[in-house]
Enzyme design. Sequence first.
Site, mmCIF file in Angstrom:
data_model
loop_
_atom_site.group_PDB
_atom_site.id
_atom_site.type_symbol
_atom_site.label_atom_id
_atom_site.label_comp_id
_atom_site.label_asym_id
_atom_site.label_seq_id
_atom_site.Cartn_x
_atom_site.Cartn_y
_atom_site.Cartn_z
ATOM 1 N N ASP A 154 8.261 -4.410 7.744
ATOM 2 C CA ASP A 154 6.824 -3.152 7.900
ATOM 3 C C ASP A 154 6.077 -3.420 6.803
ATOM 4 O O ASP A 154 4.477 -3.153 7.302
ATOM 5 C CB ASP A 154 7.656 -1.781 6.873
ATOM 6 C CG ASP A 154 8.829 -1.549 8.019
ATOM 7 O OD1 ASP A 154 8.405 -1.817 9.629
ATOM 8 O OD2 ASP A 154 9.516 -0.750 7.714
ATOM 9 N N GLY A 155 6.038 -4.327 5.860
ATOM 10 C CA GLY A 155 4.556 -5.183 4.816
ATOM 11 C C GLY A 155 3.754 -5.771 6.398
ATOM 12 O O GLY A 155 2.036 -5.154 5.718
ATOM 13 N N ASN A 163 0.342 4.245 4.914
ATOM 14 C CA ASN A 163 0.943 5.162 4.879
ATOM 15 C C ASN A 163 0.766 6.020 3.621
ATOM 16 O O ASN A 163 1.523 6.584 4.034
ATOM 17 C CB ASN A 163 2.320 4.063 4.005
ATOM 18 C CG ASN A 163 3.217 3.503 4.952
ATOM 19 O OD1 ASN A 163 3.858 3.905 6.075
ATOM 20 N ND2 ASN A 163 4.307 2.666 3.900
ATOM 21 N N ASP A 208 5.942 12.848 -12.858
ATOM 22 C CA ASP A 208 5.940 11.358 -12.893
ATOM 23 C C ASP A 208 4.695 11.213 -12.037
ATOM 24 O O ASP A 208 4.115 10.023 -12.260
ATOM 25 C CB ASP A 208 6.935 10.373 -12.673
ATOM 26 C CG ASP A 208 8.024 10.256 -13.281
ATOM 27 O OD1 ASP A 208 7.679 10.403 -14.504
ATOM 28 O OD2 ASP A 208 9.318 9.601 -12.991
#
Length: 397
Positions: free
Chosen positions: A144-145, A238, A268
């Site tokens: 996917d990268g 994304n 966070d």
Amino acid sequence: MGALQLLNKLVLKKDRRLSMKNQSLHGTSPVTTFGPKACMLQNPHAVMHIQDPASQRLTWNKPPKSVLVIKKIQDASLLQPFKELCVFLTEKNMIVYVERKVLADPVIQADESFAAVIQRFCTFREDLDDISNRVDFIICLGGDGTLLYASSLFQKTVPPVMSFHLGSLGFLTPFNFDTYQSQVTQIIEGNAAIILRSRLRVVKESREKNARVDKKGIIKTNGDSEGSRKAMQYQVLNEVVVDRGPFSYLSNVDLFLDGHLITTVQGDGVIVSTPTGSTAYAVAAGASMIHPNVPAIMITPICPHSLSFRPIVVPAGVELKIMLSRDSRNTAWVSFDGRKRQEICHGDNITITTSCFPVPSICFQDPVNDWFESLAQCLHWNVRKKQNYLSSKEDVF
């Protein structure tokens, strides 16, 4: 008030009404031309502005002549598929673009039989060479990268992307390499379905280091206020992630929607994702999974210090703005599709809207079947041993 002043006032009011009327909660209309020659085949029977996902088809204004091949770096298992594909493309008289650092691999340089093919390549360097108007379509070899990386290379219109599953997960890579010749030939002939994966247009404004922020959060400078700010723009496929970075304190950022403060994120961090990104970091943080054809933006907190802070989905046409809270104990950090990580200081702001430049991803079957196939094969969605049925002789209770 003079007649001229009254006329100007009426014109301004009319322009304001028109701009409010033209604003759509569904977001900006995506472009339907991808690169120099590709476009989406228009459906004359479509009633809605957004076509039925099953009817989105690729077509070419002119036959494609150039292709960008993106290979996952430092993966020896991809060298042979990369060579086979490049030889096949050159035999079809395609102009092949390859990133220069891919050819720097010692194994590729040592292959004498491949040297003649390399001489026919066109090379480029990331962030230095503009290939946006040279490439007709893209082929990704990896996970996917590689698709995320392809998206980052094109800040405006993106050529159609064909992704082969040669990585680890492969949620966004529907094609198997075993039959690449017939599949690539179909794409060149314009016989394929596509899915328009929306992107986020992100603008990060930073203040100069010589500027200071007063107690009310107002930037004070010695010179021109416009010259004291630096703006950087990104196209994100994304998600945008804002987190607390290396600090032990809670992240404390204000979240605005169309200019209105809707909440302060204490935890966070927060994830702002596209529907494509909803199956990435966002789903790991507890968000729902959204089909890429749904026009929306998802907001997902990361470990919020509140039991009632649940992920939400907002219309694609809104404008989100993220700023460090005035009373925040520390700075925050932001990343765009996991890259270009940088610090957010007091006085900085991040503006997020839906981009009008989507990524046209080529489908193996169609947008619906491909998505559910990925859910089942990659994420094992709703995988469970089936319950045994009751025979007629067994007691129901």
